[in-house]
Design a protein around this motif. Structure first.
Motif, PDB file in Angstrom:
ATOM      1  N   GLU A  87     -31.411 -58.058  15.475  1.00 47.37           N
ATOM      2  CA  GLU A  87     -32.076 -57.583  14.133  1.00 47.37           C
ATOM      3  C   GLU A  87     -32.551 -56.109  14.244  1.00 47.37           C
ATOM      4  O   GLU A  87     -32.306 -55.247  13.693  1.00 47.37           O
ATOM      5  CB  GLU A  87     -33.086 -58.664  13.755  1.00 47.37           C
ATOM      6  CG  GLU A  87     -33.675 -58.133  12.546  1.00 47.37           C
ATOM      7  CD  GLU A  87     -32.795 -58.060  11.189  1.00 47.37           C
ATOM      8  OE1 GLU A  87     -33.309 -56.990  10.192  1.00 47.37           O
ATOM      9  OE2 GLU A  87     -31.722 -58.747  11.125  1.00 47.37           O
ATOM     10  N   GLU A  88     -32.994 -56.126  15.621  1.00 50.83           N
ATOM     11  CA  GLU A  88     -33.813 -54.586  15.767  1.00 50.83           C
ATOM     12  C   GLU A  88     -32.481 -53.441  15.941  1.00 50.83           C
ATOM     13  O   GLU A  88     -32.633 -52.490  15.287  1.00 50.83           O
ATOM     14  CB  GLU A  88     -34.439 -54.624  16.918  1.00 50.83           C
ATOM     15  CG  GLU A  88     -34.903 -53.478  17.435  1.00 50.83           C
ATOM     16  CD  GLU A  88     -35.824 -53.529  18.794  1.00 50.83           C
ATOM     17  OE1 GLU A  88     -36.251 -52.239  19.147  1.00 50.83           O
ATOM     18  OE2 GLU A  88     -35.798 -54.064  19.553  1.00 50.83           O
ATOM     19  N   LEU A  89     -31.473 -53.931  16.521  1.00 51.28           N
ATOM     20  CA  LEU A  89     -30.462 -52.981  16.653  1.00 51.28           C
ATOM     21  C   LEU A  89     -29.744 -52.785  15.311  1.00 51.28           C
ATOM     22  O   LEU A  89     -29.228 -51.546  15.182  1.00 51.28           O
ATOM     23  CB  LEU A  89     -29.522 -53.396  17.760  1.00 51.28           C
ATOM     24  CG  LEU A  89     -29.938 -53.812  19.006  1.00 51.28           C
ATOM     25  CD1 LEU A  89     -28.770 -54.407  20.037  1.00 51.28           C
ATOM     26  CD2 LEU A  89     -30.255 -52.313  19.754  1.00 51.28           C
ATOM     27  N   LYS A  90     -29.526 -53.822  14.382  1.00 48.91           N
ATOM     28  CA  LYS A  90     -29.177 -53.553  13.264  1.00 48.91           C
ATOM     29  C   LYS A  90     -29.910 -52.705  12.513  1.00 48.91           C
ATOM     30  O   LYS A  90     -29.483 -51.875  11.519  1.00 48.91           O
ATOM     31  CB  LYS A  90     -29.082 -54.941  12.484  1.00 48.91           C
ATOM     32  CG  LYS A  90     -28.331 -55.059  10.932  1.00 48.91           C
ATOM     33  CD  LYS A  90     -28.472 -56.387  10.516  1.00 48.91           C
ATOM     34  CE  LYS A  90     -28.018 -56.534   8.810  1.00 48.91           C
ATOM     35  NZ  LYS A  90     -29.142 -55.688   8.254  1.00 48.91           N
ATOM     36  N   GLN A  91     -31.152 -52.708  12.354  1.00 50.72           N
ATOM     37  CA  GLN A  91     -32.146 -51.971  11.600  1.00 50.72           C
ATOM     38  C   GLN A  91     -31.915 -50.396  12.206  1.00 50.72           C
ATOM     39  O   GLN A  91     -31.787 -49.473  11.527  1.00 50.72           O
ATOM     40  CB  GLN A  91     -33.517 -52.351  11.859  1.00 50.72           C
ATOM     41  CG  GLN A  91     -33.857 -53.529  11.173  1.00 50.72           C
ATOM     42  CD  GLN A  91     -35.312 -53.885  11.115  1.00 50.72           C
ATOM     43  OE1 GLN A  91     -36.225 -53.099  11.565  1.00 50.72           O
ATOM     44  NE2 GLN A  91     -35.698 -55.268  10.878  1.00 50.72           N
ATOM     45  N   TRP A  92     -31.591 -50.198  13.604  1.00 46.95           N
ATOM     46  CA  TRP A  92     -31.587 -49.083  14.224  1.00 46.95           C
ATOM     47  C   TRP A  92     -30.183 -48.286  13.820  1.00 46.95           C
ATOM     48  O   TRP A  92     -29.971 -47.163  13.399  1.00 46.95           O
ATOM     49  CB  TRP A  92     -31.702 -48.960  15.698  1.00 46.95           C
ATOM     50  CG  TRP A  92     -33.055 -48.596  15.980  1.00 46.95           C
ATOM     51  CD1 TRP A  92     -33.965 -49.596  16.784  1.00 46.95           C
ATOM     52  CD2 TRP A  92     -33.876 -47.552  15.945  1.00 46.95           C
ATOM     53  NE1 TRP A  92     -35.136 -49.199  16.998  1.00 46.95           N
ATOM     54  CE2 TRP A  92     -34.982 -47.901  16.388  1.00 46.95           C
ATOM     55  CE3 TRP A  92     -33.706 -46.200  15.055  1.00 46.95           C
ATOM     56  CZ2 TRP A  92     -36.148 -46.853  16.410  1.00 46.95           C
ATOM     57  CZ3 TRP A  92     -34.711 -45.456  15.195  1.00 46.95           C
ATOM     58  CH2 TRP A  92     -35.866 -45.670  15.840  1.00 46.95           C
ATOM     59  N   SER A  93     -29.312 -49.301  13.589  1.00 49.81           N
ATOM     60  CA  SER A  93     -27.861 -48.975  13.152  1.00 49.81           C
ATOM     61  C   SER A  93     -27.888 -48.117  11.803  1.00 49.81           C
ATOM     62  O   SER A  93     -27.304 -47.196  11.428  1.00 49.81           O
ATOM     63  CB  SER A  93     -26.622 -49.900  13.266  1.00 49.81           C
ATOM     64  OG  SER A  93     -25.816 -49.457  12.674  1.00 49.81           O
ATOM     65  N   GLU A  94     -28.705 -49.017  10.919  1.00 50.73           N
ATOM     66  CA  GLU A  94     -28.875 -48.505   9.507  1.00 50.73           C
ATOM     67  C   GLU A  94     -29.613 -47.076   9.392  1.00 50.73           C
ATOM     68  O   GLU A  94     -29.761 -46.337   8.463  1.00 50.73           O
ATOM     69  CB  GLU A  94     -29.568 -49.632   8.654  1.00 50.73           C
ATOM     70  CG  GLU A  94     -28.539 -50.857   8.607  1.00 50.73           C
ATOM     71  CD  GLU A  94     -29.175 -51.975   8.000  1.00 50.73           C
ATOM     72  OE1 GLU A  94     -30.507 -51.837   7.785  1.00 50.73           O
ATOM     73  OE2 GLU A  94     -28.545 -53.033   7.777  1.00 50.73           O
ATOM     74  N   ALA A  95     -30.558 -46.899  10.305  1.00 47.86           N
ATOM     75  CA  ALA A  95     -31.605 -45.801  10.502  1.00 47.86           C
ATOM     76  C   ALA A  95     -30.800 -44.727  11.007  1.00 47.86           C
ATOM     77  O   ALA A  95     -31.586 -43.735  11.032  1.00 47.86           O
ATOM     78  CB  ALA A  95     -32.868 -46.201  10.939  1.00 47.86           C
ATOM     79  N   MET A  96     -29.775 -44.720  11.783  1.00 50.41           N
ATOM     80  CA  MET A  96     -29.458 -43.766  12.666  1.00 50.41           C
ATOM     81  C   MET A  96     -29.107 -42.406  11.778  1.00 50.41           C
ATOM     82  O   MET A  96     -29.675 -41.127  12.346  1.00 50.41           O
ATOM     83  CB  MET A  96     -28.188 -43.970  12.940  1.00 50.41           C
ATOM     84  CG  MET A  96     -27.726 -43.152  14.407  1.00 50.41           C
ATOM     85  SD  MET A  96     -28.775 -43.530  15.844  1.00 50.41           S
ATOM     86  CE  MET A  96     -28.394 -45.443  16.244  1.00 50.41           C
ATOM     87  N   PRO A  97     -28.729 -42.331  10.677  1.00 46.63           N
ATOM     88  CA  PRO A  97     -28.631 -40.999   9.787  1.00 46.63           C
ATOM     89  C   PRO A  97     -30.176 -40.326   9.762  1.00 46.63           C
ATOM     90  O   PRO A  97     -30.356 -39.399  10.046  1.00 46.63           O
ATOM     91  CB  PRO A  97     -28.042 -41.191   8.453  1.00 46.63           C
ATOM     92  CG  PRO A  97     -27.461 -42.508   8.649  1.00 46.63           C
ATOM     93  CD  PRO A  97     -28.261 -43.374   9.958  1.00 46.63           C
ATOM     94  N   ALA A  98     -31.115 -41.034   9.377  1.00 47.88           N
ATOM     95  CA  ALA A  98     -32.614 -40.510   9.403  1.00 47.88           C
ATOM     96  C   ALA A  98     -32.928 -40.177  10.876  1.00 47.88           C
ATOM     97  O   ALA A  98     -33.982 -39.028  11.030  1.00 47.88           O
ATOM     98  CB  ALA A  98     -33.473 -41.654   8.665  1.00 47.88           C
ATOM     99  N   LEU A  99     -32.773 -41.036  11.840  1.00 55.47           N
ATOM    100  CA  LEU A  99     -33.212 -40.557  13.273  1.00 55.47           C
ATOM    101  C   LEU A  99     -32.295 -39.344  13.811  1.00 55.47           C
ATOM    102  O   LEU A  99     -33.319 -38.436  14.114  1.00 55.47           O
ATOM    103  CB  LEU A  99     -32.518 -41.709  14.097  1.00 55.47           C
ATOM    104  CG  LEU A  99     -33.044 -41.316  15.519  1.00 55.47           C
ATOM    105  CD1 LEU A  99     -34.282 -41.367  15.864  1.00 55.47           C
ATOM    106  CD2 LEU A  99     -32.084 -42.502  16.356  1.00 55.47           C
ATOM    107  N   LYS A 100     -31.192 -39.030  13.224  1.00 54.39           N
ATOM    108  CA  LYS A 100     -30.632 -37.777  13.813  1.00 54.39           C
ATOM    109  C   LYS A 100     -31.142 -36.605  12.887  1.00 54.39           C
ATOM    110  O   LYS A 100     -31.185 -35.504  13.431  1.00 54.39           O
ATOM    111  CB  LYS A 100     -29.012 -38.018  13.500  1.00 54.39           C
ATOM    112  CG  LYS A 100     -28.409 -38.688  14.732  1.00 54.39           C
ATOM    113  CD  LYS A 100     -27.118 -38.835  14.340  1.00 54.39           C
ATOM    114  CE  LYS A 100     -26.334 -39.716  15.672  1.00 54.39           C
ATOM    115  NZ  LYS A 100     -24.895 -39.726  15.469  1.00 54.39           N
ATOM    116  N   ALA A 101     -31.593 -36.884  11.522  1.00 53.47           N
ATOM    117  CA  ALA A 101     -32.113 -35.737  10.619  1.00 53.47           C
ATOM    118  C   ALA A 101     -33.273 -35.647  11.198  1.00 53.47           C
ATOM    119  O   ALA A 101     -33.766 -34.292  10.959  1.00 53.47           O
ATOM    120  CB  ALA A 101     -32.071 -36.348   9.238  1.00 53.47           C
ATOM    121  N   ALA A 102     -34.033 -36.335  11.701  1.00 55.45           N
ATOM    122  CA  ALA A 102     -35.487 -36.006  12.433  1.00 55.45           C
ATOM    123  C   ALA A 102     -35.336 -35.297  13.892  1.00 55.45           C
ATOM    124  O   ALA A 102     -36.378 -35.146  14.301  1.00 55.45           O
ATOM    125  CB  ALA A 102     -36.186 -37.174  12.333  1.00 55.45           C
ATOM    126  N   GLY A 103     -34.056 -35.126  14.147  1.00 55.10           N
ATOM    127  CA  GLY A 103     -33.795 -34.603  15.436  1.00 55.10           C
ATOM    128  C   GLY A 103     -33.865 -35.272  16.636  1.00 55.10           C
ATOM    129  O   GLY A 103     -34.115 -34.840  17.677  1.00 55.10           O
TER     130      GLY A 103
END
Length: 215
Positions: A87-103
């Motif tokens: 479930e944690e990995l699923k959440q990170w997969s969905e958040a990946m664009p925001a993670l990359k946008a934050a650098g």
């Protein structure tokens, strides 16, 4: 891997449909809390220790190789067999664009062997680095690993989980799932370390920390 997926589904079914599992989990987490497990983990404001681990291709990588080009999120994970980790990995997969946008970039560290790192990368759409913590050496050195204990090992074994097969060792060691943000100077800026493996850092909270580093 299909076998890991089937194991995950069985464990999820067991933990959701058998109330006695939560009783055992609560007792187990209570023991870890009493022992103050995780209290010695890297804290905000301290350097993240040097770690070198093999990636999914077997090439050893230094953590500093990643944060040298910008901040990183380092997530210690029990593996694809664990419902809470998936479930944690699923959440990170969905958040990946925001993670990359934050650098930032995500590094997942798990002790699973026999090609299971590839499965973890697939869960993250191959947008994160996965490193293998052989024999849980890195987690032990950071103070975020513990012996699962006979009761929990039996609980998992009765549901089909062979920890020796998953991790390639009979040690009975499990990591505390933990998340760190490390800046480009190698300093920890955020740490989430909870002995209760059912609790995880929220990607949005981690990304907020990342975004603040560029302000």
């Amino acid at each position: 891997m299909e076998q890991t997926l089937l194991l995950f589904e069985k464990l999820k079914h067991c933990s959701e449909d058998r109330p006695e599992w939560n009783v055992i989990y609560d007792d187990f987490v209570g023991r870890l809390t009493m022992l103050e497990m995780g209290k010695s983990a890297p804290a905000p404001g301290t350097p993240f220790p040097p770690i070198s681990l093999p990636d999914a291709q077997g090439e050893y990588r230094n953590i500093s190789d990643f944060y040298r080009d910008g901040p990183v999120v380092i997530s210690f994970n029990r593996g694809g067999w664990c419902p809470y980790c998936r479930e944690e990995l699923k959440q990170w997969s969905e958040a990946m664009p925001a993670l990359k946008a934050a650098g930032g970039q995500l590094i997942v560290i798990a002790g699973e062997v026999s090609g299971r790192g590839d499965a973890l990368q697939a869960m993250l759409n191959h947008q994160a680095e996965v490193l293998c913590d052989v024999d849980h050496g890195a987690a032990l050195s950071l103070g975020i690993a513990f012996h699962a204990g006979a009761q929990l090992i039996k609980l998992y074994r009765d549901c089909g989980l062979d920890m020796a097969d998953i991790y390639g060792t009979e040690s009975g060691i499990l990591p505390i799932p933990a998340t760190f943000v490390v800046d480009s100077m190698g300093i920890v800026r955020y740490a989430f370390v909870d002995p209760d493996f059912r609790e995880r850092a929220k990607p949005e909270a981690v990304i907020e920390v990342l975004a603040s580093l560029s302000e």
